[in-house]
Design a protein around this motif. Structure first.
Motif, PDB file in Angstrom:
ATOM      1  N   ALA A   1       0.849  -1.201   0.000  1.00 20.58           N
ATOM      2  CA  ALA A   1       0.000   0.000   0.000  1.00 20.58           C
ATOM      3  C   ALA A   1       0.875   1.237   0.000  1.00 20.58           C
ATOM      4  N   VAL A   2       1.776   1.329  -0.991  1.00 19.61           N
ATOM      5  CA  VAL A   2       2.597   2.517  -1.146  1.00 19.61           C
ATOM      6  C   VAL A   2       2.126   3.250  -2.396  1.00 19.61           C
ATOM      7  N   GLU A   3       2.379   4.545  -2.416  1.00 20.23           N
ATOM      8  CA  GLU A   3       1.803   5.386  -3.455  1.00 20.23           C
ATOM      9  C   GLU A   3       2.183   4.939  -4.852  1.00 20.23           C
ATOM     10  N   ARG A   4       3.434   4.554  -5.061  1.00 18.96           N
ATOM     11  CA  ARG A   4       3.883   4.285  -6.429  1.00 18.96           C
ATOM     12  C   ARG A   4       3.267   3.022  -7.024  1.00 18.96           C
ATOM     13  N   LYS A   5       2.723   2.130  -6.188  1.00 18.73           N
ATOM     14  CA  LYS A   5       2.116   0.906  -6.713  1.00 18.73           C
ATOM     15  C   LYS A   5       0.771   1.162  -7.376  1.00 18.73           C
ATOM     16  N   GLY A   6       0.148   2.316  -7.118  1.00 22.20           N
ATOM     17  CA  GLY A   6      -1.058   2.697  -7.848  1.00 22.20           C
ATOM     18  C   GLY A   6      -2.311   1.920  -7.517  1.00 22.20           C
ATOM     19  N   LEU A   7      -2.375   1.292  -6.343  1.00 21.45           N
ATOM     20  CA  LEU A   7      -3.557   0.499  -6.003  1.00 21.45           C
ATOM     21  C   LEU A   7      -4.855   1.313  -6.031  1.00 21.45           C
ATOM     22  N   PRO A   8      -4.893   2.559  -5.522  1.00 23.07           N
ATOM     23  CA  PRO A   8      -6.145   3.319  -5.617  1.00 23.07           C
ATOM     24  C   PRO A   8      -6.644   3.487  -7.051  1.00 23.07           C
ATOM     25  N   VAL A   9      -5.731   3.584  -8.018  1.00 24.53           N
ATOM     26  CA  VAL A   9      -6.140   3.683  -9.423  1.00 24.53           C
ATOM     27  C   VAL A   9      -6.880   2.411  -9.841  1.00 24.53           C
ATOM     28  N   LEU A  10      -6.337   1.256  -9.470  1.00 21.18           N
ATOM     29  CA  LEU A  10      -6.996  -0.009  -9.793  1.00 21.18           C
ATOM     30  C   LEU A  10      -8.348  -0.119  -9.103  1.00 21.18           C
ATOM     31  N   LEU A  11      -8.427   0.323  -7.844  1.00 21.88           N
ATOM     32  CA  LEU A  11      -9.703   0.224  -7.127  1.00 21.88           C
ATOM     33  C   LEU A  11     -10.780   1.062  -7.788  1.00 21.88           C
ATOM     34  N   ARG A  12     -10.416   2.285  -8.251  1.00 19.55           N
ATOM     35  CA  ARG A  12     -11.403   3.109  -8.942  1.00 19.55           C
ATOM     36  C   ARG A  12     -11.826   2.456 -10.263  1.00 19.55           C
ATOM     37  N   ALA A  13     -10.851   1.876 -10.978  1.00 21.06           N
ATOM     38  CA  ALA A  13     -11.169   1.202 -12.231  1.00 21.06           C
ATOM     39  C   ALA A  13     -12.054  -0.016 -11.990  1.00 21.06           C
ATOM     40  N   PHE A  14     -11.756  -0.758 -10.928  1.00 27.08           N
ATOM     41  CA  PHE A  14     -12.527  -1.965 -10.646  1.00 27.08           C
ATOM     42  C   PHE A  14     -13.959  -1.630 -10.257  1.00 27.08           C
ATOM     43  N   GLU A  15     -14.146  -0.564  -9.500  1.00 27.13           N
ATOM     44  CA  GLU A  15     -15.505  -0.158  -9.130  1.00 27.13           C
ATOM     45  C   GLU A  15     -16.334   0.139 -10.358  1.00 27.13           C
ATOM     46  N   ALA A  16     -15.735   0.817 -11.359  1.00 28.54           N
ATOM     47  CA  ALA A  16     -16.451   1.102 -12.601  1.00 28.54           C
ATOM     48  C   ALA A  16     -16.658  -0.171 -13.406  1.00 28.54           C
ATOM     49  N   LEU A  17     -15.665  -1.065 -13.412  1.00 25.12           N
ATOM     50  CA  LEU A  17     -15.757  -2.311 -14.169  1.00 25.12           C
ATOM     51  C   LEU A  17     -16.920  -3.162 -13.691  1.00 25.12           C
ATOM     52  N   ARG A  18     -17.074  -3.261 -12.366  1.00 26.19           N
ATOM     53  CA  ARG A  18     -18.161  -4.080 -11.815  1.00 26.19           C
ATOM     54  C   ARG A  18     -19.534  -3.524 -12.171  1.00 26.19           C
TER      55      ARG A  18
END
Length: 768
Positions: free
Chosen positions: A213-230
């Motif tokens: 859960a560090v900034e450079r790994k970009g997990l929040p970007v994936l979470l926002r994308a996944f929410e839209a994907l679902r």
């Protein structure tokens, strides 16, 4: 061959370098080499977690081939945390062990990192091999290392290895030298890479993320994308590396998301085998990405950010797909397109299996052994004692070849036009910050620290505490105002006053401690999470903040009226008040009519036009409060009341410094007006420096207050605001179960993602 592998990073906070060393040792051991590993080692104690920002070390045994080098400290570096040791005892122990070990080769990993490899570069006499794992374009840390003698020290390496072209770029750019590319290896399963999994019709798309859960790994970007994907297709996301408790603060909606925490290699491989794709949404700073090759070894294709380190591993269209970094919409659309095209996923999976063979550890270890053999062939030094001394101290390269100096190289990152814009923005903010600091230093030197200190000491503590109490009360009134707006905009959600209080307090804390204006999205996220169905609520909650902003504009108009009517400096310019009065109504009119005016029949513009219409519609939903007399009256009266308390607080602090005879309530209004106008685009946390300059401009320029007293007033007023933020915000964070870092990371990627309707697939031609 007797080999020493030296790591600067903690063995019990394992990252990519540690995993690389562990696997390399095992492969060299199988090949019959005698290998010893030297690395720091942290035990699980209370002090250890404190030294690593709350992160606890993993419980790992000390194998017989590992020599621990003591504890480490977690330092922020390159968008992550580097757990390195800086103790003299670690250096002395490593020196003793290397001298007594009789090693044929000493292999340093990240030789520039403090302090193990850094010292060994000049203290060891055995042949030295260095592997560079890092990719970074940050100039400052490398320049500091160069000033401390890194280039001279690196001349002592017999062979320099880089795990990728990106890592080699970093070495060439900042230190010079020659690098041979030997990638990170991957352990292939017994029996070979498994055959691609076939996803049946109706099955969800299985996505896996592996990382921290560090900034450079970009997990929040994936979470926002996944929410839209679902929202369009069935999908599941499995997160490896974070516990459910660690992941929860980053989520808006948790449906379909599973956090497994830190798992062993067996479990990780099994999860990757069962997945359809691995997603690596890193924002930068990656030199290789070992998790990519681990996915290849499981027969799983990857969807990764189009960044330098990942382009060295992923062949777009063959074993994975590259998407623009930090673009949640593009990431969601890519995942959706793969979900709708199972045949393409299978093709990419077969390509991933082929790519895995390139990174098999036996092949990689063979190249490393070749580097060891070359390092042992030390050329004879010609030129006598002076030449030998030059090699000894690193003045000339130890490999006997001409020195290759550091050189300016073009960036490896894509989209140079966007990078230039980002660089210009960062540069402008940096220059503004430097100008602020320089101005503050010049002002202090001009006025005199003694005079400023005297003004601060003479302030009355009871009056200052009264000012803090008024500021805290104003925050509560702002929360009551926002609660009324939320009730009007979301009647079905039944927001509670406690929700608005929590969101307001946390938002104030974030605004006071960050240079960017992250307070607004922070409080919107807190309230959205509390109301349930966060993804649906968040856009409307963001719209309610606009309603409050319009009331704030009205408050500024009132303050402007008081200011213009009481400060002689503005005599003859009262007509300017008309613009302040018209502005909020003009903005309200634009917001109400804009959706009907936004139309476009050009396909190229359809996406941004749709997003613009959606944004304006969200704003309109937040303005419903002005159609309801009861909620509207509460919202306006409480918000204006909050401003009134802040106004009085500013005056109370004038009394605290004994300035009430020179500066009255009109001066307090002018100060409050000035500091809020200058805070629209803060360049430093809490706008430090600019805040004081605004206070001095009013008090010195319009009221003739002495500069020392005016600056002292600015310092005390800002201290009161920061104390208010801490008093109100810190308990709210604790109550919410969040940390400051978690709220910051989540707020930086708060914009919800809206996907376009997928284009229908063309029917395949039927043969006659």
């Amino acid at each position: 061959m007797r080999v020493a592998l030296v790591s600067p990073y903690s063995w019990t906070y394992p990252g990519g370098v540690t995993r690389h060393i562990e696997a390399l040792r095992a492969e060299l051991d199988r090949a019959g080499h005698d290998v010893r590993v030297f690395a720091p080692f942290d035990h699980d104690r209370r002090k250890t977690a404190w030294m690593h920002r709350g992160a606890r070390p993993q419980a790992r045994p000390v194998p017989e081939w590992l020599t621990p080098l003591g504890a480490t400290i977690g330092w922020p570096s390159n968008g992550a945390v580097s757990n390195v040791s800086g103790s003299p005892s670690a250096v002395s122990k490593l020196r003793r062990e290397l001298r007594a070990g009789g090693f044929d080769v000493i292999h340093l990993h990240e030789p520039v990192a403090p302090v193990a490899g850094w010292d060994t570069l000049t203290s060891a006499d055995a042949p030295l091999v260095g592997t560079f794992h890092c990719y970074s374009e940050s100039v400052a840390p490398h320049k500091v290392a160069a000033l401390l003698g890194a280039r001279r020290k690196l001349n002592r390496l017999n062979v320099s290895i880089a795990v990728s072209e990106a890592a080699a770029w970093t070495g060439r750019r900042f230190y010079g030298g020659r690098y041979r590319i030997i990638p990170n290896g991957v352990v292939l399963p017994e029996g070979g890479v498994p055959w691609p999994r076939v996803r049946r019709a109706g099955e969800p798309l299985r996505v896996v993320f592996v990382g921290q859960a560090v900034e450079r790994k970009g997990l929040p970007v994936l979470l926002r994308a996944f929410e839209a994907l679902r929202g369009q297709i069935p999908a599941e996301l499995t997160v490896i590396g974070l516990t459910p408790e660690e992941l929860a603060p980053l989520l808006v909606e948790g449906e379909g998301v599973t956090a497994l925490g830190r798992v062993d290699d067996v479990v990780k491989a099994a999860v990757l085998r069962d997945a359809d794709v691995l997603c690596a949404p890193s924002l930068g700073g990656e030199s290789f990405g070992m998790v990519l090759t681990e996915a290849f070894a499981a027969g799983t294709p990857v969807v990764a950010s189009d960044i330098a380190g990942y382009r060295d591993v992923v062949t777009a269209g063959v074993d994975g797909v590259l998407v623009p970094r930090a673009d949640a919409t593009a990431l969601a659309e890519t995942l959706r397109d793969l979900a709708l095209d199972p045949k393409r996923v299978q093709t990419l999976a077969r390509g991933a299996a082929v790519s895995a063979e390139r990174y098999a550890w036996p092949r990689v270890a063979e190249q490393v052994v070749g580097a060891y053999e070359d390092a042992q062939v030390v050329p004879a030094v010609e030129g006598g004692r002076v030449a030998r001394a030059a090699v000894k101290v690193g003045a000339t390269p130890r490999d006997g070849r001409p020195r290759v100096p550091a050189q300016r190289l073009p960036s490896l990152e894509p989209a140079p036009e966007r990078r230039r814009g980002a660089a210009l923005r960062r540069g402008a903010i940096g220059l503004a910050g430097l100008a602020t600091v320089a101005g503050a230093v010049a002002a202090v030197e001009h006025i005199g620290p003694a005079r400023i200190g005297d003004a601060l000491v003479r302030s009355s503590p009871p009056w200052v505490l009264f000012g803090v109490a008024l500021m805290c009360a104003s925050m509560l009134l702002r929360a009551v105002s926002w609660h009324a707006i939320l009730k009007a905009a979301l009647p079905g959600a039944r927001p509670k006053l406690a929700d608005a209080v929590q969101g307001t307090n946390i938002g104030v804390l974030m605004s006071a401690t960050l240079p960017a204006r992250l307070g607004e999205p922070s409080r919107a996220l807190i309230v959205s999470r509390r109301l349930g169905r966060a993804r649906d609520r968040l856009p409307v909650v963001l719209g309610t903040i606009v309603s409050q902003t319009l009331i704030n504009v009205l408050a500024l108009v009132i303050l402007g009226a008081v200011m213009f009517s009481t400060i002689g400096l503005f005599d003859g310019k009262q007509r300017a008040l008309l613009w302040y009065a018209v502005a909020p109504f003009a903005l309200l009119l634009v917001v109400l009519v804009a959706p009907a005016l936004i139309r476009s029949r050009r396909p190229a513009r359809s996406r941004w036009v749709a997003q613009a219409r959606s944004a304006v519609a969200r704003v309109r939903s937040g303005l419903v409060v002005f159609k309801r007399p009861r909620e509207g009256f509460v919202a306006i009266s409480m918000q204006l009341g909050a401003w009134a308390l802040q106004w009085v607080s500013c005056y109370v602090l004038l009394v605290a410094l004994g300035l009430e005879h020179r500066a009255d309530l009109g001066a307090a209004a002018a100060i409050l007006f000035a500091v809020n106008v200058t805070a629209v685009l803060p360049v430093t946390p809490s706008n430090v420096g600019v805040f004081q300059a605004a206070c001095m401009a009013v008090l010195v320029g319009a009221y003739g207050v002495a500069p020392a007293q005016a600056l002292g007033y600015g310092i005390i007023l800002q201290a009161v605001e920061v104390v208010t933020a801490l008093v109100m915000g810190a308990p709210a964070l604790v109550k919410e179960g969040l940390s400051w870092r978690e709220v910051r990371l989540r707020a930086m990627h708060s914009a919800p993602v809206s996907l376009s309707v997928p284009a229908p697939k063309k029917p395949e031609p039927v043969e006659a």
